[in-house]
Design a protein around this motif. Structure first.
Motif, PDB file in Angstrom:
ATOM      1  N   TYR A  44       0.865  -1.186   0.000  1.00 57.24           N
ATOM      2  CA  TYR A  44       0.000   0.000   0.000  1.00 57.24           C
ATOM      3  C   TYR A  44       0.893   1.223   0.000  1.00 57.24           C
ATOM      4  O   TYR A  44       1.849   1.311   0.769  1.00 57.24           O
ATOM      5  CB  TYR A  44      -0.891  -0.007   1.237  1.00 57.24           C
ATOM      6  CG  TYR A  44      -2.055   0.953   1.203  1.00 57.24           C
ATOM      7  CD1 TYR A  44      -3.272   0.571   0.658  1.00 57.24           C
ATOM      8  CD2 TYR A  44      -1.941   2.227   1.735  1.00 57.24           C
ATOM      9  CE1 TYR A  44      -4.357   1.438   0.641  1.00 57.24           C
ATOM     10  CE2 TYR A  44      -3.017   3.103   1.729  1.00 57.24           C
ATOM     11  CZ  TYR A  44      -4.222   2.704   1.179  1.00 57.24           C
ATOM     12  OH  TYR A  44      -5.293   3.558   1.165  1.00 57.24           O
ATOM     13  N   LEU A  45       0.564   2.175  -0.877  1.00 60.41           N
ATOM     14  CA  LEU A  45       1.374   3.380  -1.009  1.00 60.41           C
ATOM     15  C   LEU A  45       0.455   4.578  -1.139  1.00 60.41           C
ATOM     16  O   LEU A  45      -0.443   4.595  -1.987  1.00 60.41           O
ATOM     17  CB  LEU A  45       2.277   3.271  -2.243  1.00 60.41           C
ATOM     18  CG  LEU A  45       3.225   4.443  -2.540  1.00 60.41           C
ATOM     19  CD1 LEU A  45       4.314   4.526  -1.474  1.00 60.41           C
ATOM     20  CD2 LEU A  45       3.863   4.265  -3.923  1.00 60.41           C
ATOM     21  N   SER A  46       0.650   5.583  -0.299  1.00 57.46           N
ATOM     22  CA  SER A  46      -0.180   6.783  -0.366  1.00 57.46           C
ATOM     23  C   SER A  46       0.670   8.023  -0.152  1.00 57.46           C
ATOM     24  O   SER A  46       1.716   7.973   0.501  1.00 57.46           O
ATOM     25  CB  SER A  46      -1.310   6.735   0.665  1.00 57.46           C
ATOM     26  OG  SER A  46      -0.785   6.727   1.985  1.00 57.46           O
ATOM     27  N   GLU A  47       0.202   9.139  -0.736  1.00 59.31           N
ATOM     28  CA  GLU A  47       0.885  10.420  -0.580  1.00 59.31           C
ATOM     29  C   GLU A  47       0.141  11.236   0.453  1.00 59.31           C
ATOM     30  O   GLU A  47      -1.093  11.260   0.473  1.00 59.31           O
ATOM     31  CB  GLU A  47       0.916  11.142  -1.934  1.00 59.31           C
ATOM     32  CG  GLU A  47       1.956  12.250  -2.017  1.00 59.31           C
ATOM     33  CD  GLU A  47       1.379  13.605  -1.673  1.00 59.31           C
ATOM     34  OE1 GLU A  47       2.161  14.560  -1.506  1.00 59.31           O
ATOM     35  OE2 GLU A  47       0.131  13.711  -1.573  1.00 59.31           O
ATOM     36  N   VAL A  48       0.883  11.887   1.341  1.00 56.79           N
ATOM     37  CA  VAL A  48       0.275  12.493   2.512  1.00 56.79           C
ATOM     38  C   VAL A  48      -0.451  13.783   2.186  1.00 56.79           C
ATOM     39  O   VAL A  48      -1.609  13.973   2.578  1.00 56.79           O
ATOM     40  CB  VAL A  48       1.340  12.725   3.609  1.00 56.79           C
ATOM     41  CG1 VAL A  48       0.752  13.525   4.765  1.00 56.79           C
ATOM     42  CG2 VAL A  48       1.877  11.390   4.106  1.00 56.79           C
ATOM     43  N   GLU A  49       0.171  14.712   1.474  1.00 59.02           N
ATOM     44  CA  GLU A  49      -0.415  16.036   1.290  1.00 59.02           C
ATOM     45  C   GLU A  49      -1.738  15.983   0.537  1.00 59.02           C
ATOM     46  O   GLU A  49      -2.717  16.620   0.922  1.00 59.02           O
ATOM     47  CB  GLU A  49       0.560  16.956   0.558  1.00 59.02           C
ATOM     48  CG  GLU A  49       0.033  18.378   0.397  1.00 59.02           C
ATOM     49  CD  GLU A  49       1.037  19.319  -0.228  1.00 59.02           C
ATOM     50  OE1 GLU A  49       0.700  20.501  -0.427  1.00 59.02           O
ATOM     51  OE2 GLU A  49       2.160  18.871  -0.528  1.00 59.02           O
ATOM     52  N   ALA A 188      -1.637   2.195   7.174  1.00 55.56           N
ATOM     53  CA  ALA A 188      -1.383   3.465   6.494  1.00 55.56           C
ATOM     54  C   ALA A 188      -2.235   4.574   7.099  1.00 55.56           C
ATOM     55  O   ALA A 188      -1.775   5.710   7.280  1.00 55.56           O
ATOM     56  CB  ALA A 188      -1.668   3.329   4.998  1.00 55.56           C
ATOM     57  N   ARG A 189      -3.476   4.266   7.429  1.00 52.64           N
ATOM     58  CA  ARG A 189      -4.349   5.254   8.067  1.00 52.64           C
ATOM     59  C   ARG A 189      -3.801   5.643   9.440  1.00 52.64           C
ATOM     60  O   ARG A 189      -3.817   6.821   9.827  1.00 52.64           O
ATOM     61  CB  ARG A 189      -5.765   4.699   8.200  1.00 52.64           C
ATOM     62  CG  ARG A 189      -6.769   5.705   8.780  1.00 52.64           C
ATOM     63  CD  ARG A 189      -8.126   5.053   8.977  1.00 52.64           C
ATOM     64  NE  ARG A 189      -8.707   4.669   7.706  1.00 52.64           N
ATOM     65  CZ  ARG A 189      -9.489   5.450   6.977  1.00 52.64           C
ATOM     66  NH1 ARG A 189      -9.780   6.671   7.411  1.00 52.64           N
ATOM     67  NH2 ARG A 189      -9.995   5.031   5.841  1.00 52.64           N
ATOM     68  N   LEU A 190      -3.333   4.656  10.203  1.00 50.49           N
ATOM     69  CA  LEU A 190      -2.754   4.929  11.516  1.00 50.49           C
ATOM     70  C   LEU A 190      -1.513   5.814  11.391  1.00 50.49           C
ATOM     71  O   LEU A 190      -1.333   6.763  12.159  1.00 50.49           O
ATOM     72  CB  LEU A 190      -2.405   3.613  12.206  1.00 50.49           C
ATOM     73  CG  LEU A 190      -1.669   3.703  13.543  1.00 50.49           C
ATOM     74  CD1 LEU A 190      -2.507   4.463  14.575  1.00 50.49           C
ATOM     75  CD2 LEU A 190      -1.317   2.303  14.053  1.00 50.49           C
TER      76      LEU A 190
END
Length: 394
Positions: A44-49, A188-190
């Motif tokens: 799982y890969l996500s960008e924060v901004e 990732a949510r945590l």
């Protein structure tokens, strides 16, 4: 930018609008050489901004967290400090159970807490996050709630409040427990929650060293220093589900969160994580889909002087999307409707969803645009009611 918009009833009084064929987003290529992939069974890969999901593979497949449970332990302690339940200076006693189960006699990761000593929560957090100390985790649990079982209940209540949908924590250490489980999307949510809610405490994850009881130890996160820009969270392992990791990486002003799991070895975990992280910069770039105030869709209005109101972007809608044109994306607008007149500008009334091959990758709020729509005449409202009765809102 042309939109092909369809409105259909999902439930009575609820609508979905679909945008298909958005040329700037939807790719037409058929090759896969320029797309991101992962050797990890779970990734799982996500960008924060922009809160964009860049890659997702088996995101809700459960696995045992191992030492990654300590991230949730830290979050629960952070929340307790924030609420004032305890303070950083609160002294916590080291019980026989904590010393024997998590300390030096246990032979695992420990901060070498001395039996029957009292340690401040601030020092225990350093032991927990820098040394991955099991004794620190148990002492914190007993200090806040009396025993590990009670603290585990706190962890799960906090996890639910944060929005973790498929996680169950059995203890503060991550010691093997059959019922314990988590998922890549939950972790990732945590991670994002900690970054956004406790940015000052996040720095503990990358502190280089810590000395306690006269014993010097370096940060036990095996990924720090191995992956460029990685400055937080940790690694875990379980006998049943192999090696896993949660990482936060910042490069060139962009921060991403990456999760991998079910890997067979430490080296496989590091390679899978490194490849996944590199893909965030190699394959993706920021694209502006709508500027602030742009009309995204039209929403139906009941009983007003006009039958529709524009739903506009409440701010710039910027999404990380593939640089090439090999991945297909769709836009969907959802809102509760029809909106009942009067309708004033600036009312939060819908949401734009960007859908990729694995589901929702981005969401942004929409609000009503102007001008205001006043309540219609009695005849207008009666006609709208008749149309709804006969045909429903379509």
């Amino acid at each position: 930018m042309s939109l092909f918009l369809f409105l259909s009833i999902a439930q009575r009084m609820r609508f979905s609008a679909f945008c298909l064929g958005l040329a700037i987003v939807c790719g037409v290529g058929s090759g896969h050489a320029d797309t991101l992939s992962s050797s990890a069974p779970i990734a799982y890969l996500s960008e924060v901004e922009t809160n964009t999901v860049l890659f997702s593979k088996s995101p809700v497949t459960p696995f045992q967290p191992g030492a990654l449970a300590k991230i949730m332990t830290a979050a629960s302690v952070f929340r307790a400090l924030e609420s004032g339940t305890v303070q950083e200076t609160t002294l916590c006693p080291v019980s026989v159970h904590a010393w024997r189960t998590g300390g030096a006699p246990a032979g695992g990761a420990t901060m070498f807490a001395e039996l029957n000593s009292n340690i401040a929560i601030s020092d225990l957090l350093q032991g927990l996050l820098i040394q991955q100390a099991n004794d620190a985790a148990i002492v914190l649990a007993e200090c806040l709630d009396g025993d590990e079982a009670a603290f585990a209940r706190r962890m799960n209540e906090d996890a639910e409040d944060i929005g973790l949908e498929n996680s169950l924590f059995a203890n503060p250490t991550g010691y093997a427990a059959q019922e314990a489980q988590t998922t890549a999307s939950d972790l990732a949510r945590l991670a994002r929650y900690i970054l956004e809610t406790f940015p000052d405490r996040y720095t503990l994850f990358s502190s280089p060293e810590f000395t306690w009881n006269g014993i010097f130890q370096r940060n036990r996160n095996p990924l720090i220093g191995e992956i460029r820009g990685l400055d937080g969270f940790g690694a875990g392992r379980s006998d049943t589900d192999g090696y896993a990791a949660v990482a936060s990486i910042e490069r060139d002003g962009r921060r991403i969160i990456a999760v991998v799991a079910n890997l067979p070895s430490e080296s496989a975990r590091e390679k899978a994580l490194d490849d996944l992280v590199d893909g965030a910069w190699e394959y993706f770039g920021v694209r502006t889909l709508f500027d602030r105030g742009d009309t995204v869709a039209m929403a139906r209005v009941f009983g007003g002087t006009a039958g529709e109101v524009p739903l506009v972007a409440s701010g710039p809608i910027e999404v990380l999307l593939p640089r090439g044109e090999t991945l297909g994306y769709r836009l969907r607008v959802t809102y509760d409707g029809p909106l009942t007149a009067p309708v004033t500008p600036g009312l939060r009334a819908g949401e734009l969803l960007v859908l990729g091959e694995t589901g929702i990758v981005y969401r942004a709020p929409l609000e009503t645009g102007g001008p205001a729509i006043e309540k219609g005449t009695l005849v207008t409202r009666a006609l709208d009611g008749l149309v709804e009765l006969l045909f429903g809102w379509i």
